[in-house]
Design a protein around this motif. Structure first.
Motif, PDB file in Angstrom:
ATOM      1  N   SER A  77       2.685   3.349   6.723  1.00  0.00           N
ATOM      2  CA  SER A  77       2.635   1.914   6.454  1.00  0.00           C
ATOM      3  C   SER A  77       1.430   1.531   5.598  1.00  0.00           C
ATOM      4  O   SER A  77       1.414   0.463   4.988  1.00  0.00           O
ATOM      5  N   SER A  78       0.415   2.404   5.524  1.00  0.00           N
ATOM      6  CA  SER A  78      -0.756   2.084   4.700  1.00  0.00           C
ATOM      7  C   SER A  78      -0.364   1.983   3.228  1.00  0.00           C
ATOM      8  O   SER A  78      -0.955   1.205   2.479  1.00  0.00           O
ATOM      9  N   LEU A  79       0.648   2.722   2.794  1.00  0.00           N
ATOM     10  CA  LEU A  79       1.120   2.615   1.408  1.00  0.00           C
ATOM     11  C   LEU A  79       1.721   1.237   1.151  1.00  0.00           C
ATOM     12  O   LEU A  79       1.554   0.678   0.064  1.00  0.00           O
ATOM     13  N   GLU A  80       2.410   0.694   2.152  1.00  0.00           N
ATOM     14  CA  GLU A  80       2.944  -0.668   2.023  1.00  0.00           C
ATOM     15  C   GLU A  80       1.805  -1.678   1.915  1.00  0.00           C
ATOM     16  O   GLU A  80       1.867  -2.613   1.115  1.00  0.00           O
ATOM     17  N   SER A  81       0.770  -1.492   2.726  1.00  0.00           N
ATOM     18  CA  SER A  81      -0.388  -2.388   2.685  1.00  0.00           C
ATOM     19  C   SER A  81      -1.061  -2.333   1.320  1.00  0.00           C
ATOM     20  O   SER A  81      -1.420  -3.368   0.749  1.00  0.00           O
ATOM     21  N   LEU A  82      -1.239  -1.134   0.790  1.00  0.00           N
ATOM     22  CA  LEU A  82      -1.851  -0.983  -0.530  1.00  0.00           C
ATOM     23  C   LEU A  82      -0.937  -1.540  -1.619  1.00  0.00           C
ATOM     24  O   LEU A  82      -1.420  -2.109  -2.608  1.00  0.00           O
ATOM     25  N   GLY A  83       0.370  -1.411  -1.419  1.00  0.00           N
ATOM     26  CA  GLY A  83       1.324  -2.019  -2.353  1.00  0.00           C
ATOM     27  C   GLY A  83       1.179  -3.533  -2.380  1.00  0.00           C
ATOM     28  O   GLY A  83       1.301  -4.161  -3.440  1.00  0.00           O
ATOM     29  N   TYR A  84       0.913  -4.113  -1.235  1.00  0.00           N
ATOM     30  CA  TYR A  84       0.679  -5.560  -1.155  1.00  0.00           C
ATOM     31  C   TYR A  84      -0.569  -5.938  -1.941  1.00  0.00           C
ATOM     32  O   TYR A  84      -0.575  -6.931  -2.674  1.00  0.00           O
ATOM     33  N   ALA A  85      -1.627  -5.137  -1.832  1.00  0.00           N
ATOM     34  CA  ALA A  85      -2.855  -5.395  -2.605  1.00  0.00           C
ATOM     35  C   ALA A  85      -2.556  -5.336  -4.101  1.00  0.00           C
ATOM     36  O   ALA A  85      -3.015  -6.195  -4.871  1.00  0.00           O
ATOM     37  N   VAL A  86      -1.794  -4.350  -4.520  1.00  0.00           N
ATOM     38  CA  VAL A  86      -1.420  -4.216  -5.934  1.00  0.00           C
ATOM     39  C   VAL A  86      -0.634  -5.449  -6.376  1.00  0.00           C
ATOM     40  O   VAL A  86      -0.876  -6.014  -7.451  1.00  0.00           O
ATOM     41  N   GLU A  87       0.287  -5.897  -5.529  1.00  0.00           N
ATOM     42  CA  GLU A  87       1.084  -7.085  -5.841  1.00  0.00           C
ATOM     43  C   GLU A  87       0.199  -8.321  -5.992  1.00  0.00           C
ATOM     44  O   GLU A  87       0.369  -9.117  -6.924  1.00  0.00           O
ATOM     45  N   LEU A  88      -0.771  -8.480  -5.108  1.00  0.00           N
ATOM     46  CA  LEU A  88      -1.689  -9.625  -5.189  1.00  0.00           C
ATOM     47  C   LEU A  88      -2.478  -9.623  -6.486  1.00  0.00           C
ATOM     48  O   LEU A  88      -2.777 -10.678  -7.052  1.00  0.00           O
ATOM     49  N   LEU A  89      -2.826  -8.439  -6.963  1.00  0.00           N
ATOM     50  CA  LEU A  89      -3.630  -8.330  -8.182  1.00  0.00           C
ATOM     51  C   LEU A  89      -2.803  -8.539  -9.454  1.00  0.00           C
ATOM     52  O   LEU A  89      -3.320  -8.372 -10.558  1.00  0.00           O
ATOM     53  N   GLN A  90      -1.569  -8.939  -9.314  1.00  0.00           N
ATOM     54  CA  GLN A  90      -0.752  -9.278 -10.475  1.00  0.00           C
ATOM     55  C   GLN A  90      -0.796 -10.775 -10.781  1.00  0.00           C
ATOM     56  O   GLN A  90      -0.326 -11.203 -11.827  1.00  0.00           O
ATOM     57  N   ASP A  91      -1.377 -11.549  -9.887  1.00  0.00           N
ATOM     58  CA  ASP A  91      -1.420 -13.005 -10.046  1.00  0.00           C
ATOM     59  C   ASP A  91      -2.846 -13.437 -10.375  1.00  0.00           C
ATOM     60  O   ASP A  91      -3.773 -13.205  -9.592  1.00  0.00           O
ATOM     61  N   LYS A  92      -3.016 -14.104 -11.514  1.00  0.00           N
ATOM     62  CA  LYS A  92      -4.353 -14.497 -11.990  1.00  0.00           C
ATOM     63  C   LYS A  92      -5.052 -15.496 -11.069  1.00  0.00           C
ATOM     64  O   LYS A  92      -6.246 -15.712 -11.196  1.00  0.00           O
ATOM     65  N   GLU A  93      -4.326 -16.078 -10.143  1.00  0.00           N
ATOM     66  CA  GLU A  93      -4.926 -17.039  -9.211  1.00  0.00           C
ATOM     67  C   GLU A  93      -5.526 -16.365  -7.979  1.00  0.00           C
ATOM     68  O   GLU A  93      -6.107 -17.035  -7.135  1.00  0.00           O
TER      69      GLU A  93
END
Length: 184
Positions: A77-93
């Motif tokens: 599940s840590s890969l899912e958590s890190l995937g969420y971080a990557v997703e967050l870093l796609q939004d300039k806000e």
């Protein structure tokens, strides 16, 4: 923070580029996230997110209301958590706070060792531009009843070839400069 500290002193430079922010910070207390929330309000003005150990977040579920998400190290599940971080870093806000030590360590640590794999995963998977900000928070006890909190920050330039090891070296360089400024 005024209850705990005599003053909060901010020291750093930041140029707004309209990009998401990955903030890397030292982690010496439960209150660290609140320090970065104040720094975000004062300087970066982004939606704030951070990751913490699942077992710790389960004790303080209210932290999800201020941007906390969980990671369970060593589990799939840590890969899912890190995937969420990557997703967050796609939004300039967004600003995503990352504690590369992986757990709370003494404020007197002078050489920071990043937990292997986590930052590398984020670096390898974020495909868009973003700003990297280093943050070191130090306490100056001096002679006052309440110590001063010194919040240092610095924007870093990264490129597609930047490695987690290179970021760790630069973070340690920045930390050493912060300790020197503080006179510690």
């Amino acid at each position: 923070m005024a209850f705990f500290f005599g003053s909060v002193k901010y020291n750093g430079q930041y140029e707004e580029k309209g990009l998401p922010i990955l903030m890397i910070s030292n982690h010496f207390s439960f209150y660290d996230g609140f320090i970065q929330i104040l720094l975000n309000f004062k300087v970066f003005k982004r939606r704030f997110y951070f990751m913490m150990l699942e077992k710790e977040l389960s004790k303080n579920m209210l932290l999800t209301k201020i941007g906390a998400s969980s990671i369970s190290k060593g589990k799939r599940s840590s890969l899912e958590s890190l995937g969420y971080a990557v997703e967050l870093l796609q939004d300039k806000e967004n600003l995503f706070l990352f504690f590369p030590q992986g757990k709370i360590k003494s404020i007197y640590i002078r050489e920071f060792t990043f937990e292997k794999g986590l930052l590398s995963h984020v670096l390898e998977n974020v495909k868009n531009d973003y700003q990297l900000v280093f943050n070191i928070n130090l306490i100056n006890y001096g002679t006052n009843l309440r110590p001063d909190l010194c919040v240092y920050y610095e924007t870093q330039t990264i490129n597609a070839d930047t490695t987690a090891d290179a970021i760790e070296r630069e973070f340690n360089r920045f930390a050493k400069a912060c300790f020197t400024k503080l006179g510690a």
